[in-house]
Structure formats: structure tokens, C-alpha cells
Design an enzyme around this catalytic site. Structure first.
Site, mmCIF file in Angstrom:
data_model
loop_
_atom_site.group_PDB
_atom_site.id
_atom_site.type_symbol
_atom_site.label_atom_id
_atom_site.label_comp_id
_atom_site.label_asym_id
_atom_site.label_seq_id
_atom_site.Cartn_x
_atom_site.Cartn_y
_atom_site.Cartn_z
ATOM 1 N N TYR A 79 0.801 -1.233 0.000
ATOM 2 C CA TYR A 79 0.000 0.000 0.000
ATOM 3 C C TYR A 79 0.832 1.281 0.000
ATOM 4 C CZ TYR A 79 -3.668 -3.355 1.004
ATOM 5 O OH TYR A 79 -4.526 -4.416 0.934
ATOM 6 N N HIS A 125 -8.958 1.546 -5.578
ATOM 7 C CA HIS A 125 -8.070 0.713 -4.762
ATOM 8 C C HIS A 125 -6.644 1.176 -4.949
ATOM 9 C CE1 HIS A 125 -11.287 -2.014 -3.824
ATOM 10 N NE2 HIS A 125 -11.630 -1.975 -5.096
HETATM 11 C C1 DQA Z 1 -7.724 -2.314 -1.004
HETATM 12 C C2 DQA Z 1 -7.710 -3.729 -1.594
HETATM 13 C C3 DQA Z 1 -8.559 -4.679 -0.758
HETATM 14 O O1 DQA Z 1 -8.520 -5.984 -1.308
HETATM 15 C C4 DQA Z 1 -8.025 -4.729 0.658
HETATM 16 O O2 DQA Z 1 -8.845 -5.571 1.456
HETATM 17 C C5 DQA Z 1 -7.850 -3.395 1.269
HETATM 18 C C6 DQA Z 1 -7.307 -2.307 0.451
HETATM 19 C C7 DQA Z 1 -6.784 -1.365 -1.786
HETATM 20 O O3 DQA Z 1 -6.948 -0.149 -1.657
HETATM 21 O O4 DQA Z 1 -5.867 -1.828 -2.465
HETATM 22 O O5 DQA Z 1 -8.090 -3.188 2.458
HETATM 23 O O6 DQA Z 1 -9.042 -1.796 -1.109
#
Ligand code: DQA
Length: 148
Positions: free
Chosen positions: A25, A103
Site C-alpha cells: 500500500y 483501490h
Molecule cells: C484495497 C484492496 C482490498 O482488497 C483490501 O482488502 C484493502 C485495500 C486497496 O486499496 O488496495 O483493504 O481496497
């Protein structure tokens, strides 16, 4: 001039950005990302507010509130709710506010269970895999759409 009203909704565990799995992330904290979002919103002359919750029901309530407030667009990263929250999906479908799903990571490049979004079919589109820039791309989309 009327400013488009936008709400950015961050779902479950997104308050831990900058702490959680940085290799996936990135290192920007939750607050830093929100500041970047707000800077772009100011530049684009949007009236934007940000909401985060780890509770599905709170997010549903926020979507209902957005309807009552006359919000023009929702930009939402539902986090893991993406993959199973029929309640959030139904809330979006009910209020009919154009929603962009975002995402940070590319959900199609990861575990198989992340491939499926129950939210995507009720959204304008999904932006996935561009780091915090996914949120900015959603704002960009709104800006371009509003010029058309
Ligand atoms: C997310 C992707 C999701 O699969 C994960 O559960 C998250 C973050 C992303 O921003 O990449 O919590 O939404």
C-alpha cells in the site's frame, strides 16, 4: 459558481495506511493521502469531505446521509468490504449517486478472493493499482466529466 459536492469514503483498515503492508500500500500515511486528496479537490474547485469507518453499517449510513445532502459523487475505497458487502452495494444502488470505486493496490494482481468486487457493478468504474493516485484519478475523471 456551484461547486460539485464529493465525498471520499475509506472503508475498513484504511486508517492504517502508512502502517499496514507498506510493500503493497506504500508508505504514505492515511493523513498524508487525505491531504493530497484535499489539495487536488481545492485545485479542481470541489466541495469535498472525507469519511472513514471500519464498520459496514456506518458506511451504509454515510451513503444515506450523502443522498440527503445532495452529494454529486462518491469516491469509495471500501477496503475488504469490496469483496463481500452486499449492504454497501445495495446502498449505492439505492441512492443512485455516481460512485467511483478505487483501490491503492491492483486487486487483480493479488489473491484470487480480491478479484471479485460486489461493489463494481453499481459503480461508474473501478480504478485499481495506482497507489494513492487512484483517488486522484477518480477526481480527475469527475473533473473531465463535468467539463463535457
Ligand atoms: C484495497 C484492496 C482490498 O482488497 C483490501 O482488502 C484493502 C485495500 C486497496 O486499496 O488496495 O483493504 O481496497
Amino acid at each position: 459558481m456551484y461547486k460539485k459536492k464529493i465525498i471520499v469514503i475509506h472503508g475498513v483498515n484504511l486508517n492504517l495506511l502508512g502502517i499496514r503492508e507498506k510493500e503493497i500500500y506504500g508508505g504514505f500515511t492515511y493523513d498524508e493521502i487525505n491531504n493530497l486528496i484535499k489539495n487536488y479537490a481545492d485545485e479542481y474547485n470541489f466541495d469535498l469531505r472525507i469519511f472513514q469507518s471500519n464498520y459496514e453499517g456506518d458506511i451504509v449510513e454515510e451513503i444515506h446521509a450523502a443522498y440527503k445532502e445532495g452529494i454529486d459523487y462518491i469516491v469509495m475505497n471500501p477496503g475488504a468490504f469490496t469483496h463481500y458487502s452486499i449492504a454497501i452495494r445495495d446502498a449505492i444502488a439505492s441512492v443512485k449517486i455516481p460512485t467511483i470505486e478505487v483501490h491503492i493496490s491492483n486487486v487483480h494482481k493479488r489473491e484470487e478472493f480480491r478479484e471479485k468486487s460486489v461493489i463494481a457493478p453499481v459503480c461508474e468504474g473501478q480504478i485499481t493499482g495506482f497507489g494513492y493516485y487512484s483517488y486522484i484519478m477518480a477526481l480527475n475523471y469527475i473533473k473531465i466529466k463535468e467539463i463535457d
